[in-house]
Write a protein that holds these residues in place. Structure first.
Motif: not given
Length: 564
Positions: A242-248, A250-253
């Motif tokens: 989750d942290l990697a997705l947020i920092e990159s 790439k996290l879609s909400l």
């Protein structure tokens, strides 16, 4: 009696000579200044006549451009020492702006200056030897006492040094972003790779635990330790991912109205067993059914469960956890999770949201990663909310989140008098529409919409895995797919359905709150039949469903014709 006296009208001896000397001195000083300016090697100073032919070419211009003054004065225009493509581009831009034709050349360079508008711009100078360098040039129109245009003044500085710094800075930023992206991609890849062996470890450990013959006490303790360590490792992998997705980035909400009562009920069912094991009492508020907040449903659950698990884990034996909801300000709701644990010092509170900082609990009996609260904070910020904490040593802590209130999704909000509800199609055969959606409010809304069509039957699935299974078993005519689903995303589910020969032909319509044009374009490029954004416009949705049904019916008709 006193006499009236007046000052003499003639200047004292020597005054006129002194004034004249002062004027001569001032003129000499002004002349010296003018010569200093014209002979400055740091600035290129070029003056032209009204036709744009160079008349003055100072030492700085000679030094900067490599020409001697006699080579250019009365011979060329400044546009002859500029990049011709830039001069042409400037003429084209001005022509489009003014809806007239401006010929490339000095006229294009001096156009604004001739109209009394100061013009400063970046361009490329060409030296006598053909080499090029960036310059910043100011152009001013020169006029006589009668305001007649008599020429132009161009003052330029070499911009090479600043450009080099800009390039270096951009390269440094790009390198940092690339390194950060590589780190995030590595963490994401490793997290996924670690899941495969971990799945086997946890799976076979559970089989051994529940198998026959029954385990001996020693074996039971060993298996319990394997499972405990395995589940803890899975939590760590999930948090790192989750942290990697947020920092990159790439996290879609999918931020949309979410029923807070439903989310709290689901969270309660997930944490109550752990609370009972530790004899922790729990209290949840009773909220009106129409209590909605703007959030991503899956990520809001993740935030609240993290806070609840922490409140249970770091509580005292036989302690208490209570969830409270109150309006923090007009239009904003605060959800507080209060515990009766040991509490935190002000210094610890200030360090709460630092990655991998467990606030001195590293050697304690409770396992943890120090990542959960960091992920929670960043998720709240991505959803437009806030998070904070208040604590008192020896009394307990209160962790709170704030988010915007929302109105419940409903038909009345989207249908006007000019947009009647879709009606049933007479004589049409019954067809199934599968809607994969984790938000019950959205599912109910679409159910109300499709209820107006007697020939359509809605089948709902709360996550992608169940949706894929339903699609394979029931073979619906159309699939509506939310993008942000727990576990497998809607896009990933669509791709899996496309690869399966049983479901590859079914049109899949994305139904998402992600309304950014870039997201819509990506969805269509990924393979969705259509992309409908929330809030739902009824006729738009029904038109998309009808178009998808037409494709399905045509495919089925073609198949039947081929068989016959």
């Amino acid at each position: 009696m006193s006499e009236n006296r007046t000052a003499p009208t003639h200047p004292p001896a020597g005054t006129g000579e002194q004034s004249e000397a002062g004027r001569r001195s001032a003129l000499l000083k002004a002349g010296a200044l003018q010569n200093a300016i014209l002979n400055s090697a740091n600035f290129s100073i070029i003056a032209t006549d009204e036709e744009g032919i160079i008349q003055i070419f100072n030492v700085g211009a000679e030094h900067m451009l490599g020409y001697r003054a006699e080579e250019v004065v009365n011979r060329i225009s400044p546009s002859d020492i500029h990049d011709p493509m830039e001069v042409t581009a400037r003429a084209v831009a001005l022509s489009a702006e003014l809806e007239t034709t401006i010929a490339p050349g000095f006229e294009a360079l001096a156009f604004k200056a001739s109209r009394g508008i100061e013009d400063i711009y970046e361009l490329t100078y060409i030296r006598k030897d053909g080499s090029r360098f960036p310059a910043i040039v100011s152009i001013t129109a020169l006029r006589d006492d009668a305001a007649n245009l008599i020429g132009y003044l161009l003052i330029a500085t070499d911009n090479s040094a600043r450009k080099r710094v800009e390039v270096q800075l951009n390269e440094a930023v790009a390198a940092a972003e690339k390194a950060n992206l590589a780190k995030s991609d590595f963490l994401s890849s490793m997290s996924h790779e670690l899941r495969t062996p971990l799945n086997a470890i946890l799976g076979f450990a559970q089989l051994v635990e529940s198998g026959t013959p029954a385990l001996t006490p020693t074996q039971k303790r060993s298996i319990d330790q394997i499972l405990k360590a395995g589940w803890y490792l899975l939590d760590l992998i999930n948090e790192i991912l989750d942290l990697a997705l947020i920092e990159s980035g790439k996290l879609s909400l999918s931020v949309e109205p979410v029923s807070l009562q439903e989310v709290l009920m689901e969270c309660r069912s997930m944490v109550e067993s752990q609370a009972r094991q530790r004899s922790i009492g729990m209290a949840f508020p009773r909220l009106p059914a129409h209590s909605y907040v703007k959030a991503d449903r899956t990520r809001l659950k993740q935030v609240l469960i993290n806070l609840l698990f922490n409140a249970i884990k770091y509580n005292q034996p036989s302690g208490h956890v209570s969830v409270e909801c109150a309006e923090a300000s007009p239009g904003t709701l605060r959800i507080s999770v209060r515990d009766t644990g040991a509490g935190l010092t002000p210094e610890q509170v200030s360090q709460l949201f630092q990655p991998f900082n467990r606030l001195g609990q590293e050697g304690g009996r409770e396992e943890g990663t120090g990542i959960g609260l960091v992920v929670t904070q960043r998720l709240m910020h991505l959803m437009g909310g806030e998070i904070g904490a208040d604590s008192l040593r020896g009394v307990g802590s209160v962790f709170w989140v704030e988010m915007a209130l929302a109105t419940a999704p409903g038909l009345a909000l989207e249908i006007s008098a000019e947009e009647p509800l879709p009606q049933a199609v007479d004589g049409a055969a019954m067809q199934t529409v599968l809607y994969v959606e984790d938000n019950p409010a959205n599912l109910e809304l679409v159910e109300q919409i499709l209820a107006r069509r007697a020939n359509l039957r809605l089948l709902g699935a709360a996550d992608a895995s169940l949706g894929i299974e339903f699609a394979r078993v029931y073979k619906p005519s159309v699939i509506l797919m939310d993008i942000n689903l727990p576990g497998i995303s809607g896009t990933e589910a669509m791709m899996l359905l496309r690869k399966d020969p049983v479901t590859a032909h079914i049109p899949i319509i994305a139904l998402s709150a992600n309304a950014v044009p870039r997201d819509i374009q990506r969805g269509l490029e990924a393979g969705f039949f259509n992309y409908i954004t929330k809030p739902i416009k009824v006729n738009q949705l029904m038109d998309a469903i009808d178009a998808a049904l037409a494709v399905t019916n045509q495919a089925q008709g073609t198949t039947a014709h081929d068989i016959t």
